[in-house]
Design an enzyme around this catalytic site. Structure first.
Site, PDB file in Angstrom:
ATOM      1  CD  GLN A 292       3.888   1.232  13.310  1.00  0.00           C
ATOM      2  OE1 GLN A 292       3.666   2.317  12.787  1.00  0.00           O
ATOM      3  NE2 GLN A 292       3.593   0.086  12.712  1.00  0.00           N
ATOM      4  CB  SER A 293      10.700   4.972  13.495  1.00  0.00           C
ATOM      5  OG  SER A 293      11.327   6.197  13.219  1.00  0.00           O
ATOM      6  CG  ASN A 294       5.834   9.035  14.019  1.00  0.00           C
ATOM      7  OD1 ASN A 294       4.893   8.480  13.455  1.00  0.00           O
ATOM      8  ND2 ASN A 294       5.852   9.238  15.329  1.00  0.00           N
TER       9      ASN A 294
END
Length: 432
Positions: A150-152
């Site tokens: 879920q890397s921004n």
């Protein structure tokens, strides 16, 4: 009034010629003309800077590449980027944050970098402005980067790449039991896949064994063999070039404080730390500029010693000549681990939203704010009377991955009761 009118001022060399032909009293006239000309020049420069900031704010130069000039106080840093791409909606606002239970006379203000865009938002945008300009300058036709599932940063990179007509390859870290499954469409993943990013899954165990550098290099070599021209961006966009994003943010904060009606002098800047680039730029910029605020970081993954060393490597890469421990203070706010939350942390996020209207993400700013207020409760005297600027680094999409955990605390709904005695409205049928 005189100051509202424009007068042609002769060049100084012409005025000097006239002076030599008249008496000494005219020297006073020359001094006045010089002062007026100097004032007019400074006014024009100020207006130009104001207009430039305004254009930036309303997005008239959005997605354009332009030459970069560093702040005067950072002009000795090396290397200085030559260009920048305008990717963020900047400047982001600053406002007072009415947090509950603050120590006596303590003020917390909020820098809203969560409002730097929508699908391209958060602190990563500032780094990408420099990194993407470098990628384009080097003739890249695709971007490689790496991060958690879920890397921004990966989401922001995918969007920025597509804006600039570049392909994007994302190496995403996930659990061993899910690495061979479709990763789904939750949160950041939905945006990444909507914009056509190529997702490559890796297990946490493989990530720990090989490291992010080796993994991105494996993908880079594969793409080179296919005839592509890849440009690699490290975890979080945190290298020496990316550090300029938050050096530039310090200049933005300086200008906002100079223009603001509230004369605020910040004692501390508080921010989450996940890869080190943001705190490197904030720490160095605050140290060199007029701000001189102490940067206090709350690490959400690795321990403080790791980040002191990593930040030092970024500073050394800029030939900054400063010690990381002199410009940042790092406290551990990892809790259960990266992207993992206790029920208390998630409850805190929901309570802050309900109390102040500010929605924090659970991975970065949520943990940093939780750590800050916990430290304030345990070390009240340390924070009393201080003015604090908290940097909200975005990450709202990460909340969607926490829906099941947060659902029990969000039960404020009910079926509306409508009495049969209420007469029907003439508007029935007009909306459906």
């Amino acid at each position: 009034m005189l100051c509202n009118r424009s007068f042609p001022i002769p060049p100084i060399n012409k005025v000097t010629t006239v002076i030599t032909q008249h008496n000494v009293h005219n020297h006073k006239r020359l001094d006045i003309l010089r002062l007026f000309q100097s004032h007019q020049t400074r006014t024009m420069e100020a207006e130009a800077n104001t207009n430039s900031s305004h254009m930036r704010a309303v997005g008239l130069d959005f997605l354009t590449k332009k030459a970069y000039t560093p702040p005067s106080w950072a002009s000795h840093i090396n290397p200085i980027p030559s260009h920048i791409f305008s990717l963020g909606h900047l400047p982001t606002p600053i406002h007072k944050w009415n947090l509950p239970n603050l120590p006596t006379n303590t003020e917390v203000w909020l820098k809203r970098d969560d409002l730097s865009g929508m699908q391209l938002s958060g602190n990563k945008v500032r780094k990408l402005e420099f990194l993407m300009a470098d990628a384009v300058a080097k003739g890249a036709d695709c971007i490689i980067t790496i991060g958690g599932i879920q890397s921004n940063h990966c989401r922001a990179t995918a969007v920025a790449a597509k804006y600039l007509n570049l392909d994007c390859y994302l190496i995403l870290r996930t659990s061993k039991v899910r690495v061979d499954q479709d990763p789904g469409l939750t949160g950041n993943l939905l945006v990444e896949r909507l914009v056509g990013a190529h997702v490559e899954l890796i297990s946490k165990e493989e990530y720990a064994k090989f490291g992010s550098g080796a993994l991105t290099n494996i993908l880079k070599e594969r793409l080179l063999k296919e005839g592509r021209r890849p440009y690699v961006i490290p975890v979080g966009g945190s290298n020496s070039l990316g550090t300029w994003g938050y050096i530039e943010a310090i200049r933005e904060i300086e200008e906002q404080l100079q223009r603001g009606t509230d004369k605020v002098k910040f004692d501390d800047i508080v921010v989450a730390c996940g890869s080190g680039g943001t705190i490197s730029g904030l720490g160095l910029g605050s140290w060199l500029s007029s701000l001189k605020a102490k940067v206090r970081a709350f690490s959400v993954c690795d321990d403080p010693d790791y980040f002191y060393d990593y930040v030092q490597s970024l500073l050394d890469g800029l030939e900054a000549g400063v010690d990381s421990r002199d410009i940042v203070n790092i406290q551990n706010a990892r809790g259960l681990g990266y992207a993992m939350n206790t029920s208390e942390e998630l409850k805190f996020v929901t309570e802050i939203a309900a109390t102040t209207g500010v929605v924090l993400d659970p991975v970065y700013s949520g943990k940093a704010a939780y750590g800050m207020l916990k430290d304030m409760a345990e070390n009240t005297k340390k924070w009393e009377g201080r003015k604090i600027l908290f940097i909200h680094t975005g990450g709202l999409l990460g909340l969607f991955d926490k829906v099941e955990q947060m659902a029990p605390s969000l039960g404020n709904w009910r079926r509306m009761d409508v009495q049969e005695s209420v007469p029907p409205s003439d508007a029935i049928g007009k909306m459906f």
